[in-house]
Design an enzyme around this catalytic site. Sequence first.
Site, short mmCIF file in Angstrom:
data_model
loop_
_atom_site.label_atom_id
_atom_site.label_comp_id
_atom_site.label_asym_id
_atom_site.label_seq_id
_atom_site.Cartn_x
_atom_site.Cartn_y
_atom_site.Cartn_z
N LEU A 83 0.82 -1.22 0.00
CA LEU A 83 0.00 0.00 0.00
C LEU A 83 0.86 1.27 0.00
O LEU A 83 0.34 2.35 -0.26
CB LEU A 83 -0.93 0.02 1.22
CG LEU A 83 -2.06 -1.00 1.24
CD1 LEU A 83 -2.90 -0.83 2.50
CD2 LEU A 83 -2.94 -0.87 0.01
N GLY A 84 2.14 1.12 0.31
CA GLY A 84 3.01 2.28 0.32
C GLY A 84 3.42 2.76 1.69
O GLY A 84 3.60 3.97 1.91
N GLN A 114 -12.44 -0.87 8.49
CA GLN A 114 -13.01 -1.15 9.80
C GLN A 114 -12.50 -2.48 10.35
O GLN A 114 -12.13 -2.58 11.53
CB GLN A 114 -14.54 -1.18 9.71
CG GLN A 114 -15.17 0.16 9.35
CD GLN A 114 -16.67 0.04 9.15
OE1 GLN A 114 -17.35 -0.63 9.93
NE2 GLN A 114 -17.19 0.68 8.12
N GLY A 166 6.31 2.32 3.13
CA GLY A 166 7.66 2.86 3.05
C GLY A 166 7.69 4.29 2.54
O GLY A 166 8.39 5.15 3.09
N VAL A 167 6.92 4.57 1.49
CA VAL A 167 6.86 5.93 0.94
C VAL A 167 6.17 6.87 1.92
O VAL A 167 6.53 8.04 2.03
CB VAL A 167 6.16 5.93 -0.44
CG1 VAL A 167 6.04 7.34 -0.98
CG2 VAL A 167 6.92 5.06 -1.43
N HIS A 171 27.91 1.39 -6.94
CA HIS A 171 26.48 1.61 -7.19
C HIS A 171 26.11 3.07 -6.90
O HIS A 171 25.63 3.39 -5.81
CB HIS A 171 25.64 0.67 -6.33
CG HIS A 171 25.67 -0.75 -6.75
ND1 HIS A 171 24.75 -1.30 -7.62
CD2 HIS A 171 26.54 -1.74 -6.46
CE1 HIS A 171 25.04 -2.58 -7.83
NE2 HIS A 171 26.13 -2.87 -7.14
N CYS A 185 28.40 -1.81 -11.89
CA CYS A 185 28.81 -3.07 -11.27
C CYS A 185 28.98 -4.16 -12.33
O CYS A 185 29.93 -4.12 -13.10
CB CYS A 185 27.83 -3.46 -10.17
SG CYS A 185 28.49 -4.71 -9.03
N GLU A 199 23.60 4.69 -7.78
CA GLU A 199 22.17 4.89 -7.58
C GLU A 199 21.78 4.99 -6.11
O GLU A 199 20.71 5.51 -5.77
CB GLU A 199 21.36 3.76 -8.26
CG GLU A 199 21.48 2.38 -7.65
CD GLU A 199 22.60 1.53 -8.22
OE1 GLU A 199 22.51 0.29 -8.17
OE2 GLU A 199 23.59 2.12 -8.72
#
Length: 540
Positions: free
Chosen positions: A17-18, A195, A20-21, A510, A384, A512
Site C-alpha cells: 500500500l506504500g 473497519q 515505506g513511501v 552503485h 557493477c 544509484e
Amino acid sequence: MSKTRYIFITGGVSSSLGKGVTVAALGCLLEARGYTVSLQKMDPYINIDPGTMSPYQHGEVYVTEDGAETDLDLGYYERFTKSKFSRKNSVSTGQIYHAVIERERKGDYLGRTVQVVPHITNEIRSRIYNLTRDQETDFVIVEIGGTVGDIESIPFLEAIRQMRYEHGNQQVLFLHLTLVPTITAAGEAKTKPTQHSVKELLALGIQPDVLICRINKPMSKEMKNKISLFCNVKEQNVISAVDITTSIYEIPLMYREDKLDEVVLNALGMDLRKLNFSQWENMVKKIRNTKKTVKVALIGKYISLQDAYRSVYESLAHGGIANDVEVSVVKINPEDIDSKNIKELLKGVHGVLVPGGFGERGIEGKIAAIQYARTKNIPFFGICLGMQCAVIEFARNVLGFKDANSTEFKPNVQYPVISMIEEQKEIERMGGTMRLGAYPCLVKKGSLAHSEYKSDRISERHRHRFEFTLRYKDDFEKKGMNLTGFSPDGSLAEIVEIPNHPWFIGVQFHPEFQSKPTDPHPLFAGFIKAASKLAKKTED
C-alpha cells in the site's frame, strides 16, 4: 527521560500500500518543519537480511554506507530525507531471534526460559531505542513490515503496544495505513475493509491515532466521518492517500494538503514550526512542467519486477530532473537480444544502461547491447556487473581476446579480464560477505568521470565480489579504454571509460544509492545530459 517521539506505521487489508513511501514522506515533512528524524524498517521475515534473497522475491537490495544489505524502503527513506542510515535502521525477525539465541547460548539469561514476551519483544524495543543512543532525534518513525493479521508481525506489534503503555500518548503515536477499495461495477468506495483492519489492531491492544486511507479519489466528508465513527479516530485524523499518477515525489505535497504533519505534531503536543518546503516544491514543479523526453534502454534480467532496479529507475528520473527532461525507460531482457534483433530492440533509444546483478544468465545479450552502444556512439552507463560486461565486450571485440570472460562465469577462461577480489577467495558463506558499503575512490584528473564529479576523491557504495584484473590494464589503455578511478592503494579499478565516445562510463560501485530528487547523482545527471544531446541531434 528521552524527549524523542516515536511514530509507528502499520499496514492493513493488503500489502504494497506504500508504507515505506508514507514513512519517507512524513519524514520529509517533519524535516521541512525543522525537526530531526530517524527512520527504521522492521521486516518480519526470518532471513537475517535480504542479501541472499532473489530480486524476484524481494526487489533490490539497498546498501547503506556502513555495508548493511537492507530493504529497498531504506532507499525511499534516504531519497526523501536529509538523513543517512546504517544497519541500525534495518531490522528483521532473523536478526532479533539470532541475537536472543546467541545471548541464551552464552548464559546471559541465567537459566531462565526464553520466551517471545519479554525476551523477543525487549530485543525489538532495544533496536528502536538504539537509534537515539548516540544522538537524540526529535522523531523516530518506524515502519512495521507486513500486514496486520500476519502471524510474523505479532511480536513487533506487541513490542510497540508495550512502548505506548510505557511512554504514553504524548510520546508514542500509531498511524495505520489501510485500503478503501472502489467496487468497479458500482463505482462505490467501501470502508468495511478499513473497519475490519482496525478491529484486528484493537484485538492486539493497539488503537490507531491516525488512519491513512489509500483510495483512488479524495474521501468525502461523509466517508471520513463514517470511518472516524466506526474506528474511534478523530475525523481530522483520517487522511486521504490518493493514487498518484505523475511522480511519487508528489506524495509529500499530497500529505501536506491533507495536513498529515499538522495532525502528527498536534497529537504529540509538538510546536507547529514554519514549513520550509520550497526546494521540494520547486523540484516537483520541474517534473510537472517537463515537456521533452529521452529514451533509455535498461538491459536487465529482472525487468519483470519494477522493484528489482528501483534505485536505478529513481536515479534516472533524478537525472531527468537535472536536465529538465522526462526519462522514458525501455526495459529489455538481455536473454531476448541477439545479433539479428538488436538494431530493432534499441531503435530510437538515446542511452543504454546495464545495471548490476549476479549470475551468467543474460550476459551475452548485455555484451551485445554494449557493443552496439559503443560502436553506434550511443551514451552508455554500466553499473557493477554492467561495467564488467563492458570490459569483457571491449576485450573480445577490440583487444581480440575472443575467449575473454569473468571467472564468475568461466573459472578456467584463457583471458580472465574480470576475476574475484583476492580477499574474497576463501569465503564460503554467501550472506553479508561481499565488498559492501562505502569506499573511497581516486578519480583521474582530465577524465570524463572527473568532469562529472568535479572532484578527484569520491566515496561510493559497493556490493560485489569480482573486479577488473589489473594485469590487463596496459592492454586496455593502449586500445582506448581508460581506467580512471582506483581505490586509494591502487589495487582495485573502480571506473572505466572510453574518451573518444559521446559518453561511455562503467563503474564498479552503485551510484544509484546516493542519488536524490533534490540532489541528482552527477553520473546520472551526466548520462541523461548526453542522452538529451543525442535526442536533440536525432530531432534535428
